[in-house]
Design an enzyme around this catalytic site. Structure first.
Site, mmCIF file in Angstrom:
data_model
loop_
_atom_site.group_PDB
_atom_site.id
_atom_site.type_symbol
_atom_site.label_atom_id
_atom_site.label_comp_id
_atom_site.label_asym_id
_atom_site.label_seq_id
_atom_site.Cartn_x
_atom_site.Cartn_y
_atom_site.Cartn_z
ATOM 1 N N SER A 262 33.523 38.939 9.342
ATOM 2 C CA SER A 262 33.653 38.879 7.889
ATOM 3 C C SER A 262 34.840 38.006 7.501
ATOM 4 O O SER A 262 35.621 37.575 8.346
ATOM 5 C CB SER A 262 33.816 40.296 7.319
ATOM 6 O OG SER A 262 34.929 40.940 7.908
ATOM 7 N N SER A 264 37.655 38.487 6.194
ATOM 8 C CA SER A 264 39.015 38.936 6.490
ATOM 9 C C SER A 264 39.419 38.655 7.931
ATOM 10 O O SER A 264 40.575 38.789 8.298
ATOM 11 C CB SER A 264 39.142 40.436 6.197
ATOM 12 O OG SER A 264 38.188 41.170 6.941
ATOM 13 N N THR A 337 31.650 43.081 4.708
ATOM 14 C CA THR A 337 31.610 43.732 6.019
ATOM 15 C C THR A 337 30.499 44.768 5.990
ATOM 16 O O THR A 337 30.675 45.876 5.486
ATOM 17 C CB THR A 337 32.958 44.409 6.348
ATOM 18 O OG1 THR A 337 33.999 43.438 6.258
ATOM 19 C CG2 THR A 337 32.934 45.001 7.745
ATOM 20 N N HIS A 507 43.239 38.909 69.731
ATOM 21 C CA HIS A 507 44.466 38.604 70.480
ATOM 22 C C HIS A 507 45.584 39.599 70.201
ATOM 23 O O HIS A 507 46.582 39.626 70.919
ATOM 24 C CB HIS A 507 44.925 37.161 70.207
ATOM 25 C CG HIS A 507 45.622 36.957 68.896
ATOM 26 N ND1 HIS A 507 45.030 36.335 67.828
ATOM 27 C CD2 HIS A 507 46.879 37.263 68.494
ATOM 28 C CE1 HIS A 507 45.895 36.262 66.828
ATOM 29 N NE2 HIS A 507 47.030 36.826 67.213
ATOM 30 N N ASP A 561 38.020 35.255 68.737
ATOM 31 C CA ASP A 561 39.217 36.053 68.439
ATOM 32 C C ASP A 561 38.910 37.058 67.330
ATOM 33 O O ASP A 561 39.367 36.937 66.197
ATOM 34 C CB ASP A 561 40.353 35.122 68.026
ATOM 35 C CG ASP A 561 41.689 35.842 67.890
ATOM 36 O OD1 ASP A 561 41.791 36.989 68.373
ATOM 37 O OD2 ASP A 561 42.614 35.248 67.303
ATOM 38 N N SER A 679 48.473 37.675 61.796
ATOM 39 C CA SER A 679 47.183 37.474 62.460
ATOM 40 C C SER A 679 46.278 38.676 62.244
ATOM 41 O O SER A 679 46.736 39.822 62.188
ATOM 42 C CB SER A 679 47.395 37.272 63.960
ATOM 43 O OG SER A 679 48.097 36.080 64.210
#
Length: 752
Positions: A262, A264, A337, A507, A561, A679
């Site tokens: 609206s 506003s 609104t 590892h 790994d 790791s």
């Protein structure tokens, strides 16, 4: 002389006639505060006052009328000077079975009120409450109760008056507010057979009061967290996750977003409305729930941008596109609104869907509906929006048994002309919940939608969820991250991939096989959220042998790994402990919002689809660091640097003898390099607010933590270093056979 010539002469002689459209006077300053204008000084512009925290503007706003005069505030008879007044909190009107101190007519910001009970009564709630700068008390309503009723004493909130003093099954209590206070919540509550009062606890508020984002976000976030945790179709729930905006795994959610456009609402505020709605859509689609989204903007008339009846209402991209295309000027000819018309559009959608599916079918009856209304003002045309809500409740057959099938959230923004009574009338009223809020401005609204997901409420093992709010800890941001160590020294990292399995590097275990001495720290080790787990079983890839190519002059080789650790106990899911999503699984497919029938190759193409893919790993101090994974021709140039490493590989002739296609490569100048001790940690990406592990940290050519015992100290390699930094990570897309062999009963893998 013709009429056009007369007009020309008049404009020439009196040029002021050309721009004589009325504008409102500019002498509207507020003592001690500031103001903003929605459309400058032109008629229809809304002037909004603001004051420093702890003060409120009186009046809150003024409207520029078509006559060029400011509209007189409703509460005054003349155009008074705007001032900032001190915020006050309402005083208790009565306090049963106890005393409170001090006894004042109202309380200043920072003022306290204390409660004590008479003998034989137990205090429930907050013994001391403080008046906050928004005109609201902190804490919970203090109640002195002896436990004699079928329902607990419902108490009397500050500023309220209650009638009804019996708390047996079927008894009712009624509330009203004193003086100029506004009641939110339920004005009448009934003691139900389960010992719980119906409705929502009533609160008496000053008309100028508002809610802080940190109060609204948990209220909304808890609702959506329960819903998201309750709809993971790959898990079986053993306990109820609570009501909230919940849908069963076999059900469906219709989410209706209503945005006020609206006059506003300024163009900038409407943009923030759209951004907030986009945040909501982004986040709700990032979880594996069945959802359709409707988008409606409204002023004097509603405009449906997306209907739940459209197939694309289930597609995040299409919904976001509809939001982005919403134009502020779509409603420029409608200044009112009309909240009724917006809600009636929702009702019409529901009615059409019911006709398509059949009123008596499970397909219709199992749909749950959530309406979020974002507005900056009071409905001023089209009739009472409560009428539309009544129609919605009727078509959904909302009664005590089906109360969970509808949630209406009414969120007012801006304090200016927001009507507490109307918002309270529209919002759902359910025990222990709030559905009506007023926020100070659109920035506060944006904060709410940005931080509303409280992932600690997700009790399922939903994967890849990190808490990205500003106040989250490092562990909450990466809750899958774990530390692996012998009895004392930390050696490696890993990632939770289920509630009992950890993925790490092989590892880490090459120096011994006695895993009974090892421990895995899950959660934040520096707080109560950290917990140490024993290892029930370690599964090391049989292909891993760091010395496998020593005879070829390759002193260290990290092929295969990869390792899995089964913890001796299952991990309880929380904001500090949660698995990451593993690609090529159904869990990851749902998180990516990919269609059924997707393959592992599809996941790889989506996640690793660029020459340089931004990714992350977790540092020793728990922070998230950035790298770029090189793919295609850039992978080749990234890996070639290994040929310059003469210490580890003195006689290397073929880089691929060391860097096989099992490895991802990173380490260009803008990248961070992992330290020794990092790791086994996850190398991960973010997609749609979810996190996916595509690799694990294996080995590299440079250690940025060398020579430092400080976890916060990292030293970048100089540009002149030869060889330049390069880091290599096990590519999980290349380890699928081994992962499927050992996790086939744990995760749901997709076809390759």
């Amino acid at each position: 002389m013709g009429p056009l010539m007369v007009l020309f002469c008049l404009l020439f002689l009196y040029p002021g006639l050309a721009d004589s459209a009325p504008s409102c006077p500019q002498n509207v300053n507020i003592s001690g505060g500031t103001f903003t204008l929605s459309h400058g000084w032109a008629p229809g512009s809304l002037l909004t006052y603001s004051c420093p925290q702890g003060l409120y503007p009186s009046p809150a706003s003024r409207l520029c009328k078509s006559s060029g005069q400011w509209q007189t505030p409703r509460a005054t008879r003349s155009l008074s000077k705007a001032v900032c007044k001190p915020v006050r909190c309402p005083a208790p009107v009565s306090f049963e079975n106890g005393i409170y101190t001090p006894r004042l007519g109202s309380y200043p910001v920072g003022g306290n009120v204390s409660f004590e009970c008479e003998d034989g009564f137990i205090l429930r709630g907050s013994p001391v409450r403080q008046c906050r700068p928004n005109g609201m008390w902190d804490g919970e309503t203090a109640v002195c109760d002896n436990g004699a009723g079928h329902c607990p004493n419902p108490g009397i909130s500050l500023g309220a008056v209650r009638t009804g003093f019996r708390f047996g099954h079927g008894d009712k209590v009624r509330y009203r507010c004193s003086s100029n206070l506004v009641l939110t919540g339920s004005s009448e509550r009934e003691c139900q057979g389960n010992g719980v009062w119906s409705g929502t606890e009533p609160i008496c508020r000053q008309p100028y009061s508002y809610d802080f984002p940190e109060d609204v976000a948990p209220a909304l976030g808890t609702s959506f967290s329960h819903m998201l945790g309750a709809t993971n179709p790959t898990q079986k729930t053993k306990e109820s996750l609570g009501r909230k905006i919940q849908i069963q795994r076999s059900g469906h959610l219709n989410l209706y977003l209503l945005l006020d456009c609206s006059q506003s609402v300024s163009e900038n505020d409407f943009l923030i409305f759209k951004e907030s709605a986009s945040l909501m859509v982004d986040r709700i689609f990032s979880f594996e729930i069945n959802v359709s989204v409707a988008i409606i903007t409204f002023a004097s008339e509603p405009k449906v941008l997306m209907s739940v009846l459209n197939d694309n209402s289930r597609d995040m991209t299409d919904v976001i596109s509809s939001l982005e295309n919403a134009n502020y000027k779509d409603h420029e000819n409608g200044t009112g609104t009309n909240t009724y018309a917006a809600l009636n559009s929702v009702y019409l959608m529901m009615n059409n869907q019911m006709r398509l599916l059949g009123m008596e079918t499970m397909a219709w009856q199992e749909i749950r509906h959530a309406i979020i209304l974002l507005t900056d003002g009071k409905s001023n045309m089209g009739g009472s929006p409560k009428t539309a809500v009544d129609h919605i409740r009727e078509i959904l057959n909302i009664n005590q048994k089906r109360n969970d099938y509808l949630d209406i959230y009414a969120i007012g923004v801006g304090k200016l002309d927001v009507d507490w009574r109307e918002l309270n009338e529209l919002g759902s009223k359910k025990d222990g919940e709030r559905h009506a809020f007023i926020l100070q401005d659109t920035k506060a609204l944006h904060q709410v939608f940005e931080h509303m997901l409280d992932v600690s409420k997700l009790t399922d093992t939903i994967c890849g969820v990190g808490n990205m709010s500003a106040n989250a800890s490092d562990q909450e941001r990466t809750p899958w991250h774990v530390t692996i160590k012998p009895k004392s020294q930390e050696t490696c990292r890993g990632a939770l991939i289920s509630d009992q399995w950890v993925l790490t590097a092989a590892h880490c275990f090459r120096d011994g096989n006695d895993h009974s001495l090892w421990r895995v720290n899950v959660g934040d080790p520096k707080s109560q959220w950290g917990k140490e787990f024993l290892i029930e079983k370690a599964v090391i890839s049989p292909g891993f042998d760091v010395f496998a190519k020593k005879n070829q002059g390759i002193l260290e080789f990290y092929g295969d790994d990869i390792a899995l650790l089964k913890l001796a106990q299952k991990v309880k899911m929380s904001t500090h402990a949660r698995p990451i999503c593993l690609p090529c699984t159904m869990e990851a497919n749902l998180a990516l919002r990919r269609p059924q029938g997707s393959t592992c190759r599809d996941h790889e193409n989506e996640l690793l689809n660029k020459q340089s893919v931004p990714a992350h790993f977790v540092a020793l101090n728990g922070s998230k660091l950035n790298i770029n994974l090189k793919m295609g021709v850039e992978w080749t140039s990234c890996a070639e640097v290994v040929s310059q490493e003469k210490t580890m590989f003195p006689s290397l002739t073929d880089v691929r003898e060391v860097v096989t296609d099992q490895f991802l490569c990173s380490g260009t100048q803008e990248d961070e390099s992992p330290c020794k001790g990092e790791s086994g940690g996850a190398v991960f990406l973010e997609r749609r607010f979810r996190f996916f592990q595509v690799g694990l940290v294996s080995w590299g050519l440079y250690n940025p933590c060398l020579g430092s015992a400080d976890k916060n100290s990292r030293k970048r390699a100089p540009r002149s270093k030869v060889p330049p930094p390069r880091d290599f990570h096990i590519n999980l897309f290349r380890m699928q056979p081994w992962l499927r062999q050992h996790l086939g009963d744990v995760l749901n893998f997709l076809p390759l």
